[in-house]
Design a protein around this motif. Structure first.
Motif, PDB file in Angstrom:
ATOM      1  N   SER A 127      15.164  23.701  -5.085  1.00 27.66           N
ATOM      2  CA  SER A 127      15.504  24.965  -4.658  1.00 27.66           C
ATOM      3  C   SER A 127      15.780  25.934  -5.952  1.00 27.66           C
ATOM      4  CB  SER A 127      16.504  25.046  -3.609  1.00 27.66           C
ATOM      5  OG  SER A 127      16.756  26.474  -3.492  1.00 27.66           O
ATOM      6  N   VAL A 128      14.870  27.090  -6.180  1.00 32.98           N
ATOM      7  CA  VAL A 128      15.062  27.633  -7.255  1.00 32.98           C
ATOM      8  C   VAL A 128      15.113  29.226  -7.053  1.00 32.98           C
ATOM      9  CG1 VAL A 128      13.657  28.670  -9.301  1.00 32.98           C
ATOM     10  CG2 VAL A 128      13.556  26.171  -8.682  1.00 32.98           C
ATOM     11  N   MET A 129      15.909  29.929  -7.704  1.00 35.06           N
ATOM     12  CA  MET A 129      16.111  31.400  -7.612  1.00 35.06           C
ATOM     13  C   MET A 129      15.661  32.016  -9.095  1.00 35.06           C
ATOM     14  SD  MET A 129      19.629  32.219  -5.825  1.00 35.06           S
ATOM     15  CE  MET A 129      19.402  33.748  -5.717  1.00 35.06           C
ATOM     16  N   ILE A 130      14.817  32.765  -9.074  1.00 34.76           N
ATOM     17  CA  ILE A 130      14.459  33.610 -10.126  1.00 34.76           C
ATOM     18  C   ILE A 130      14.553  35.030 -10.423  1.00 34.76           C
ATOM     19  CG2 ILE A 130      12.136  33.993 -11.738  1.00 34.76           C
ATOM     20  CD1 ILE A 130      11.217  31.369 -10.398  1.00 34.76           C
ATOM     21  N   ARG A 131      15.413  35.565 -11.359  1.00 37.79           N
ATOM     22  CA  ARG A 131      15.562  36.746 -11.272  1.00 37.79           C
ATOM     23  C   ARG A 131      14.770  37.469 -12.615  1.00 37.79           C
ATOM     24  NH1 ARG A 131      20.505  40.017 -10.824  1.00 37.79           N
ATOM     25  NH2 ARG A 131      20.915  41.614 -12.329  1.00 37.79           N
ATOM     26  N   ILE A 132      14.141  38.599 -12.073  1.00 39.83           N
ATOM     27  CA  ILE A 132      13.000  39.220 -12.908  1.00 39.83           C
ATOM     28  C   ILE A 132      13.530  40.536 -13.070  1.00 39.83           C
ATOM     29  CG2 ILE A 132      10.558  39.889 -12.943  1.00 39.83           C
ATOM     30  CD1 ILE A 132      10.163  37.793 -10.515  1.00 39.83           C
ATOM     31  N   ALA A 133      13.899  41.031 -14.466  1.00 39.34           N
ATOM     32  CA  ALA A 133      14.324  41.981 -14.974  1.00 39.34           C
ATOM     33  C   ALA A 133      13.750  42.570 -15.990  1.00 39.34           C
ATOM     34  CB  ALA A 133      16.014  41.851 -15.194  1.00 39.34           C
ATOM     35  N   PRO A 134      13.830  43.795 -16.305  1.00 40.80           N
ATOM     36  CA  PRO A 134      13.310  44.458 -17.664  1.00 40.80           C
ATOM     37  C   PRO A 134      14.010  43.760 -18.954  1.00 40.80           C
ATOM     38  CG  PRO A 134      14.116  46.041 -16.251  1.00 40.80           C
ATOM     39  CD  PRO A 134      14.522  44.782 -15.779  1.00 40.80           C
ATOM     40  N   ASP A 170      18.566  26.686 -17.523  1.00 46.62           N
ATOM     41  CA  ASP A 170      19.263  25.630 -17.860  1.00 46.62           C
ATOM     42  C   ASP A 170      19.157  24.420 -17.101  1.00 46.62           C
ATOM     43  OD1 ASP A 170      20.611  26.119 -15.518  1.00 46.62           O
ATOM     44  OD2 ASP A 170      22.619  26.535 -16.381  1.00 46.62           O
ATOM     45  N   PHE A 171      18.368  24.240 -16.097  1.00 46.35           N
ATOM     46  CA  PHE A 171      17.725  23.022 -15.423  1.00 46.35           C
ATOM     47  C   PHE A 171      19.148  22.473 -14.713  1.00 46.35           C
ATOM     48  CE2 PHE A 171      14.234  23.786 -18.259  1.00 46.35           C
ATOM     49  CZ  PHE A 171      13.532  23.636 -17.604  1.00 46.35           C
ATOM     50  N   ARG A 172      19.874  23.452 -14.300  1.00 45.57           N
ATOM     51  CA  ARG A 172      21.275  22.775 -13.830  1.00 45.57           C
ATOM     52  C   ARG A 172      21.010  23.688 -11.922  1.00 45.57           C
ATOM     53  NH1 ARG A 172      25.247  20.264 -16.929  1.00 45.57           N
ATOM     54  NH2 ARG A 172      24.622  20.422 -19.046  1.00 45.57           N
ATOM     55  N   ILE A 173      21.711  22.783 -11.466  1.00 47.63           N
ATOM     56  CA  ILE A 173      22.003  23.055  -9.812  1.00 47.63           C
ATOM     57  C   ILE A 173      23.340  23.912  -9.748  1.00 47.63           C
ATOM     58  CG2 ILE A 173      21.987  22.509  -7.475  1.00 47.63           C
ATOM     59  CD1 ILE A 173      20.153  20.222  -8.116  1.00 47.63           C
ATOM     60  N   ARG A 180      18.409  27.984 -11.430  1.00 43.44           N
ATOM     61  CA  ARG A 180      18.349  29.249 -11.834  1.00 43.44           C
ATOM     62  C   ARG A 180      17.327  29.424 -13.091  1.00 43.44           C
ATOM     63  NH1 ARG A 180      24.676  31.207 -12.325  1.00 43.44           N
ATOM     64  NH2 ARG A 180      25.413  30.941  -9.962  1.00 43.44           N
ATOM     65  N   PHE A 181      16.580  30.548 -12.951  1.00 43.87           N
ATOM     66  CA  PHE A 181      15.740  31.107 -14.019  1.00 43.87           C
ATOM     67  C   PHE A 181      15.496  32.423 -14.065  1.00 43.87           C
ATOM     68  CE2 PHE A 181      13.780  26.695 -12.861  1.00 43.87           C
ATOM     69  CZ  PHE A 181      13.729  26.146 -14.437  1.00 43.87           C
ATOM     70  N   ALA A 182      15.574  32.807 -15.181  1.00 44.86           N
ATOM     71  CA  ALA A 182      15.793  34.312 -15.572  1.00 44.86           C
ATOM     72  C   ALA A 182      14.377  34.408 -16.386  1.00 44.86           C
ATOM     73  CB  ALA A 182      16.820  34.715 -16.361  1.00 44.86           C
ATOM     74  N   VAL A 183      13.844  35.825 -16.013  1.00 42.30           N
ATOM     75  CA  VAL A 183      12.477  36.110 -16.580  1.00 42.30           C
ATOM     76  C   VAL A 183      12.765  37.901 -17.071  1.00 42.30           C
ATOM     77  CG1 VAL A 183      10.141  36.541 -16.291  1.00 42.30           C
ATOM     78  CG2 VAL A 183      11.052  34.651 -15.098  1.00 42.30           C
TER      79      VAL A 183
END
Length: 426
Positions: A127-134, A170-173, A180-183
């Motif tokens: 399960s992944v959440m990705i935050r896409i921000a400027p 950080d490949f942690r739950i 979590r991933f940030a773009v």
């Protein structure tokens, strides 16, 4: 007449465009879930997967996918849903515009309701959440945010796709059960390029998780091989000993070989799939074309330190299983050769014994033939005496003289007759 098309021509071409990348605006949020059966099933029940998808679409009154579809894309409320069915797992991606005030707010994941997920035909694999921000104005501001959101010790961050974006994770739950991933996207980057970056992050995590299943299985295999290895080594080292008997040793060795073949059947699919998933992970990282930021580790370096050793463990277990199976096969060939040689020696001794018995039987037969000549002659002389006695009486020949004259003639005749019969049979 126009030339006829191959029946699979259009199907093979359409497969190239079956799973297009999403087009994502900045800012936005992506929620991604992969579901897999907990058992070692090679194929999923696609009808159950479609029914579960339709249950989600019905909540929002959305259009249903085509029967037998393996992918679908459509709206569910404010979010855009992307569904894909793979051989071993099924994935759901929900993309929503805008960002919550709280970074990685668990409420963002409610676009895929918990009660609906609880009814999924399988278990949550990732399960992944990705935050896409400027993209922030400076690297210092960027790294400050990342150090606040992620665990610094395992944080991987890099500039990707020729500087179009910065990705981090950080490949942690987290406590809510999400990775979590940030773009951070550079101004002017197109929505489809953003979508490709996000899609590759989801694929990296999914195929990493799928390939790590091979590590768990390899540990089970290693424990079973550790139990078989001493038995196999003891049998191989005792090949030149008299004990145990070759037949018993061969039976034990065949039992070990059968168990090794059974293990190969059980683990071959998982090891093959692990190798394929590992290749996909490395390929997805490679196409990102990472660039280091402020000396921080990249995704490729993180995988080299944390992920590659696990894959080498899987390959080592697979190689050990193959080597033990080959060793058992060679030992079985040697044992079979030893058994064949010993049986040949036993057969040679048996033939020599049979030859001696045949020679003795022949000698005994000849002795019996001599005795039979005397016996036959005795009865033949008496018969001839009874037959010729009246004639001998007329000529004045006594009974004793008649017998004396008949004995040499009858014995010679019987001996010639027996010799002729033996010569004819020979």
């Amino acid at each position: 007449m126009p030339i006829a098309d191959h029946p699979l021509r259009y199907a093979t071409v359409n497969e190239l465009h079956a799973r297009p990348f999403p087009a994502l605006q900045v800012p936005s949020t992506a929620v991604y879930v992969a579901i897999k059966e907990p058992v070692q099933a090679h194929n999923r029940d696609r009808q159950k997967d479609l029914a579960h998808l339709v249950a989600l679409l019905d909540r929002h009154g959305s259009q249903h996918p085509q029967p037998g579809a393996t992918h679908f894309q459509g709206p569910i409320g404010r979010a855009e849903l992307k569904w894909e069915s793979h051989t071993e797992f099924v994935t759901y991606s929900a993309f929503s515009r805008g960002l919550s005030k709280r970074p990685f707010d668990p409420a963002d994941a409610e676009v895929l309701p918990e009660d609906w997920l609880a009814q999924a035909p399988g278990k949550r694999l990732t399960s992944v959440m990705i935050r896409i921000a400027p993209l922030p104005a400076s690297d210092a501001e960027l790294l400050a945010q990342l150090d606040e959101w992620f665990v610094p010790e395992s944080l991987a961050v890099s500039r990707v796709v020729d500087g179009a974006a910065v990705i981090a994770g950080d490949f942690r739950i987290d406590p809510a059960g999400h990775m979590r991933f940030a773009v951070f996207v550079r101004p002017g980057t197109g929505p489809r390029r953003v979508g490709r970056i996000v899609q590759r992050l989801c694929e990296i995590e999914t195929y990493r998780a799928m390939s790590m299943l091979g590590l768990m299985r390899s540990r089970d295999l290693t424990a079973r091989l550790n139990a078989l290895d001493p038995r196999l080594s003891a049998l191989v080292s005792g090949l030149d000993n008299a004990e145990p008997a070759p037949e018993a040793a061969l039976h034990d060795l065949l039992s070990i070989s059968a168990e090794l073949e059974s293990l190969a059947v059980q683990f071959s699919f998982r090891f093959g799939a692990t190798a394929a998933y590992e290749a996909i992970v490395n390929q997805r990282i490679e196409v990102l074309r990472e660039q280091r930021i402020e000396g921080r580790q990249t995704f490729g370096e993180f995988m080299m330190r944390r992920y590659d050793p696990a894959m080498r463990t899987v390959k080592s277990a697979e190689g050990r299983l193959k080597a033990m199976a080959e060793r058992a096969e060679r030992a079985a060939e040697l044992l079979r050769t030893r058994v064949d040689v010993e049986r040949s020696a036993q057969n040679q001794k048996l033939l020599e014994s049979m030859d001696r018995r045949a020679d003795l039987q022949l000698r005994l037969q000849r002795t019996v033939e001599g005795l039979s000549t005397v016996a036959i002659s005795y009865y033949a002389v008496n018969l001839m005496a009874y037959l010729l006695e009246p004639l001998a009486y007329r000529f004045g020949i006594s009974h004793g003289a008649l017998l004396s004259g008949l004995v040499p003639v009858v014995v010679l005749g019987v001996w010639l007759m027996i010799r002729r019969i033996r010569h004819h049979l020979s």
